[in-house]
Enzyme design. Structure first.
Site, PDB file in Angstrom:
ATOM      1  N   THR A   1       0.840  -1.216   0.000  1.00 21.09           N
ATOM      2  CA  THR A   1       0.000   0.000   0.000  1.00 21.09           C
ATOM      3  C   THR A   1       0.874   1.265   0.000  1.00 21.09           C
ATOM      4  O   THR A   1       0.507   2.250  -0.628  1.00 21.09           O
ATOM      5  CB  THR A   1      -0.987   0.041   1.194  1.00 21.09           C
TER       6      THR A   1
ATOM      7  N   ASP B   1       2.065  -8.566  -7.482  1.00 24.53           N
ATOM      8  CA  ASP B   1       2.660  -7.377  -8.110  1.00 24.53           C
ATOM      9  C   ASP B   1       4.151  -7.513  -8.433  1.00 24.53           C
ATOM     10  O   ASP B   1       4.742  -6.614  -9.037  1.00 24.53           O
ATOM     11  CB  ASP B   1       2.409  -6.137  -7.234  1.00 24.53           C
TER      12      ASP B   1
ATOM     13  N   HIS C   1      -0.405 -16.816  -5.254  1.00 23.59           N
ATOM     14  CA  HIS C   1      -1.552 -16.349  -6.045  1.00 23.59           C
ATOM     15  C   HIS C   1      -1.159 -15.905  -7.454  1.00 23.59           C
ATOM     16  O   HIS C   1      -1.931 -15.215  -8.113  1.00 23.59           O
ATOM     17  CB  HIS C   1      -2.289 -15.227  -5.302  1.00 23.59           C
TER      18      HIS C   1
ATOM     19  N   CYS D   1      -6.628 -23.216 -23.122  1.00 28.15           N
ATOM     20  CA  CYS D   1      -5.510 -24.098 -23.463  1.00 28.15           C
ATOM     21  C   CYS D   1      -4.310 -23.937 -22.536  1.00 28.15           C
ATOM     22  O   CYS D   1      -3.314 -24.654 -22.675  1.00 28.15           O
ATOM     23  CB  CYS D   1      -5.070 -23.857 -24.909  1.00 28.15           C
TER      24      CYS D   1
ATOM     25  N   CYS E   1      -7.940 -15.821 -26.835  1.00 27.98           N
ATOM     26  CA  CYS E   1      -6.662 -16.509 -27.073  1.00 27.98           C
ATOM     27  C   CYS E   1      -6.423 -16.641 -28.574  1.00 27.98           C
ATOM     28  O   CYS E   1      -7.315 -17.083 -29.315  1.00 27.98           O
ATOM     29  CB  CYS E   1      -6.694 -17.893 -26.423  1.00 27.98           C
TER      30      CYS E   1
ATOM     31  N   CYS F   1      -6.435 -20.709 -29.355  1.00 22.17           N
ATOM     32  CA  CYS F   1      -7.624 -21.575 -29.284  1.00 22.17           C
ATOM     33  C   CYS F   1      -8.930 -20.799 -29.174  1.00 22.17           C
ATOM     34  O   CYS F   1     -10.003 -21.404 -29.101  1.00 22.17           O
ATOM     35  CB  CYS F   1      -7.497 -22.533 -28.096  1.00 22.17           C
TER      36      CYS F   1
ATOM     37  N   SER G   1      -4.427  -9.791   6.156  1.00 20.37           N
ATOM     38  CA  SER G   1      -5.521  -9.939   7.117  1.00 20.37           C
ATOM     39  C   SER G   1      -5.679 -11.406   7.528  1.00 20.37           C
ATOM     40  O   SER G   1      -6.485 -11.730   8.386  1.00 20.37           O
ATOM     41  CB  SER G   1      -6.831  -9.403   6.527  1.00 20.37           C
TER      42      SER G   1
ATOM     43  N   ASN H   1       0.846  -5.859  11.211  1.00 19.04           N
ATOM     44  CA  ASN H   1      -0.373  -5.505  10.459  1.00 19.04           C
ATOM     45  C   ASN H   1      -1.138  -4.420  11.216  1.00 19.04           C
ATOM     46  O   ASN H   1      -1.256  -4.478  12.439  1.00 19.04           O
ATOM     47  CB  ASN H   1      -1.264  -6.748  10.277  1.00 19.04           C
TER      48      ASN H   1
ATOM     49  N   ILE I   1       3.965  -0.605   8.075  1.00 18.90           N
ATOM     50  CA  ILE I   1       4.909  -1.644   7.657  1.00 18.90           C
ATOM     51  C   ILE I   1       6.229  -1.054   7.176  1.00 18.90           C
ATOM     52  O   ILE I   1       7.299  -1.564   7.491  1.00 18.90           O
ATOM     53  CB  ILE I   1       4.274  -2.502   6.542  1.00 18.90           C
TER      54      ILE I   1
HETATM   55  P1  NAD Z   1      -5.974  -7.824   2.738  1.00 14.10           P
HETATM   56  O1  NAD Z   1      -6.429  -6.694   1.868  1.00 14.10           O
HETATM   57  O2  NAD Z   1      -6.984  -8.838   3.146  1.00 14.10           O
HETATM   58  O3  NAD Z   1      -5.299  -7.264   4.080  1.00 14.10           O
HETATM   59  C1  NAD Z   1      -4.283  -6.303   4.053  1.00 14.10           C
HETATM   60  C2  NAD Z   1      -3.972  -5.924   5.487  1.00 14.10           C
HETATM   61  O4  NAD Z   1      -2.857  -5.052   5.496  1.00 14.10           O
HETATM   62  C3  NAD Z   1      -5.131  -5.180   6.164  1.00 14.10           C
HETATM   63  O5  NAD Z   1      -5.463  -5.829   7.379  1.00 14.10           O
HETATM   64  C4  NAD Z   1      -4.582  -3.757   6.417  1.00 14.10           C
HETATM   65  O6  NAD Z   1      -4.991  -3.216   7.639  1.00 14.10           O
HETATM   66  C5  NAD Z   1      -3.079  -4.005   6.427  1.00 14.10           C
HETATM   67  N1  NAD Z   1      -2.303  -2.852   5.952  1.00 14.10           N
HETATM   68  C6  NAD Z   1      -2.470  -2.182   4.780  1.00 14.10           C
HETATM   69  N2  NAD Z   1      -1.509  -1.245   4.622  1.00 14.10           N
HETATM   70  C7  NAD Z   1      -0.732  -1.307   5.741  1.00 14.10           C
HETATM   71  C8  NAD Z   1       0.417  -0.584   6.165  1.00 14.10           C
HETATM   72  N3  NAD Z   1       0.992   0.355   5.390  1.00 14.10           N
HETATM   73  N4  NAD Z   1       0.952  -0.888   7.383  1.00 14.10           N
HETATM   74  C9  NAD Z   1       0.391  -1.869   8.161  1.00 14.10           C
HETATM   75  N5  NAD Z   1      -0.681  -2.602   7.794  1.00 14.10           N
HETATM   76  C10 NAD Z   1      -1.239  -2.330   6.588  1.00 14.10           C
HETATM   77  O7  NAD Z   1      -4.738  -8.488   1.995  1.00 14.10           O
HETATM   78  P2  NAD Z   1      -4.314 -10.014   1.852  1.00 14.10           P
HETATM   79  O8  NAD Z   1      -4.429 -10.710   3.170  1.00 14.10           O
HETATM   80  O9  NAD Z   1      -3.014 -10.014   1.123  1.00 14.10           O
HETATM   81  O10 NAD Z   1      -5.456 -10.632   0.910  1.00 14.10           O
HETATM   82  C11 NAD Z   1      -5.809  -9.988  -0.298  1.00 14.10           C
HETATM   83  C12 NAD Z   1      -5.617 -10.863  -1.540  1.00 14.10           C
HETATM   84  O11 NAD Z   1      -5.695 -10.032  -2.671  1.00 14.10           O
HETATM   85  C13 NAD Z   1      -4.271 -11.481  -1.621  1.00 14.10           C
HETATM   86  O12 NAD Z   1      -4.470 -12.829  -1.657  1.00 14.10           O
HETATM   87  C14 NAD Z   1      -3.627 -10.989  -2.931  1.00 14.10           C
HETATM   88  O13 NAD Z   1      -3.522 -12.036  -3.859  1.00 14.10           O
HETATM   89  C15 NAD Z   1      -4.567 -10.019  -3.519  1.00 14.10           C
HETATM   90  N6  NAD Z   1      -4.091  -8.604  -3.629  1.00 14.10           N
HETATM   91  C16 NAD Z   1      -2.783  -8.365  -3.999  1.00 14.10           C
HETATM   92  C17 NAD Z   1      -2.332  -7.052  -4.119  1.00 14.10           C
HETATM   93  C18 NAD Z   1      -0.892  -6.844  -4.514  1.00 14.10           C
HETATM   94  O14 NAD Z   1      -0.306  -7.696  -5.163  1.00 14.10           O
HETATM   95  N7  NAD Z   1      -0.271  -5.734  -4.120  1.00 14.10           N
HETATM   96  C19 NAD Z   1      -3.176  -5.975  -3.866  1.00 14.10           C
HETATM   97  C20 NAD Z   1      -4.529  -6.247  -3.510  1.00 14.10           C
HETATM   98  C21 NAD Z   1      -4.952  -7.582  -3.381  1.00 14.10           C
END
Ligand code: NAD
Length: 256
Positions: free
Chosen positions: A25, A103, A120, A131, A153, A156, A195, A219, A237
């Site tokens: 984020t 990402d 993922h 395919c 695709c 196919c 989460s 978190n 984070i």
């Molecule tokens: P989630 O959205 O369920 O949870 C993210 C958690 O991070 C939240 O609880 C939030 O409070 C916390 N958070 C966000 N920014 C923060 C910060 N700067 N400092 C501290 N805490 C922070 O995410 P998840 O558990 O990864 O599940 C979402 C699914 O969606 C994943 O499986 C993933 O595949 C996909 N996803 C990926 C991306 C990416 O690749 N960047 C982005 C969105 C969703």
């Protein structure tokens, strides 16, 4: 608490990190379930990530392609949180980095691709549902930019999607097995920016705990596993990770 966690990491030899959307984020990519999350703000967006809606409804696919083109992830740069995990690898401590993220910012930050277990998949590739053909996502996006709203695709005629695991889609067994095996081998397990609501990946926390690893969760919001963690750090984070992963000398900079 920061000093204590840093001491635990200093004393560990096999750190396993499980990362989620929260680590990205601060690179400008919204998470799903945090306060600014994509689903929190627009519950309909969840449909775009659901394989059943995606396969059944061309309108969902058209929206999904538009949203892929507009994703902030294409220009995103790794932040201090990603770099802190690179530092763990540089110090020889990183056993594995399990990520739910799609990402590729961990690899861009400098973690070796062979340490990163992408449970993922990756948004930087597309795949054909018919395919199984795969290719660079940029190729498919270029077709959308040139006017194909839902490109098919070329081999196919099947439906194309990003090479990521949508909701309702099966995980790749070998990849998830590798992730859970790595969790069982950890002596220190760090869950960061997730989460912990999506199974079986979230189960990695319990597996590591049962195998004797210390467990630390970083978190901003509570998770279902906080009660079994040795420490829960709810700061930002990109501030907390550098403070706990850097070696003793450099860490004094982060002391409050
Ligand atoms: P989630 O959205 O369920 O949870 C993210 C958690 O991070 C939240 O609880 C939030 O409070 C916390 N958070 C966000 N920014 C923060 C910060 N700067 N400092 C501290 N805490 C922070 O995410 P998840 O558990 O990864 O599940 C979402 C699914 O969606 C994943 O499986 C993933 O595949 C996909 N996803 C990926 C991306 C990416 O690749 N960047 C982005 C969105 C969703």
């Amino acid at each position: 608490m920061i000093d204590q966690v840093r001491g635990w990491i200093d004393a560990s030899a096999r750190v396993v990190v499980l990362s989620g959307a929260g680590i990205s984020t601060d690179s400008g990519i919204p998470d799903f379930r945090g306060p600014q999350g994509v689903w929190t703000k627009d519950p309909l967006a969840e449909k775009l990530s659901n394989i059943h809606y995606y396969l059944a409804d061309p309108e969902v696919r058209r929206r999904a392609w538009k949203s892929r083109i507009a994703s902030p992830a294409w220009d995103a740069k790794p932040n201090a949180g990603h770099l802190a995990i690179v530092e763990l690898e540089r110090r020889g401590k990183l056993h594995a980095l399990i990520t739910q993220n799609i990402d590729e910012l961990h690899q861009r930050a400098g973690n070796s691709p062979d340490r990163v277990i992408e449970v993922h998949g990756s948004m930087r590739r597309f795949m054909c549902w018919g395919c199984g053909m795969r290719g660079p996502m940029e190729e498919a996006l270029e077709r959308v930019r040139s006017g194909e709203e839902d490109p098919a695709c070329r081999d196919c005629g099947g439906i194309l999607k990003s090479d990521t695991i949508s909701f309702g889609q099966a995980l790749v067994p070998e990849v998830i097995d590798r992730a859970l095996q790595a969790a069982a081998e950890a002596d220190f397990f760090l869950a960061v920016g997730t989460s912990l609501q999506v199974y079986p990946v979230a189960g990695a926390v319990e597996i590591a705990r049962r195998a004797g690893a210390r467990v630390v969760i970083v978190n901003a919001e509570p998770t279902p596993f906080d009660a079994i963690a040795d420490a829960v750090l709810d700061g930002s984070i990109s501030e907390v990770l550098p403070a706990i992963t850097s070696g003793r000398e450099s860490a004094s900079r982060f002391r409050h």
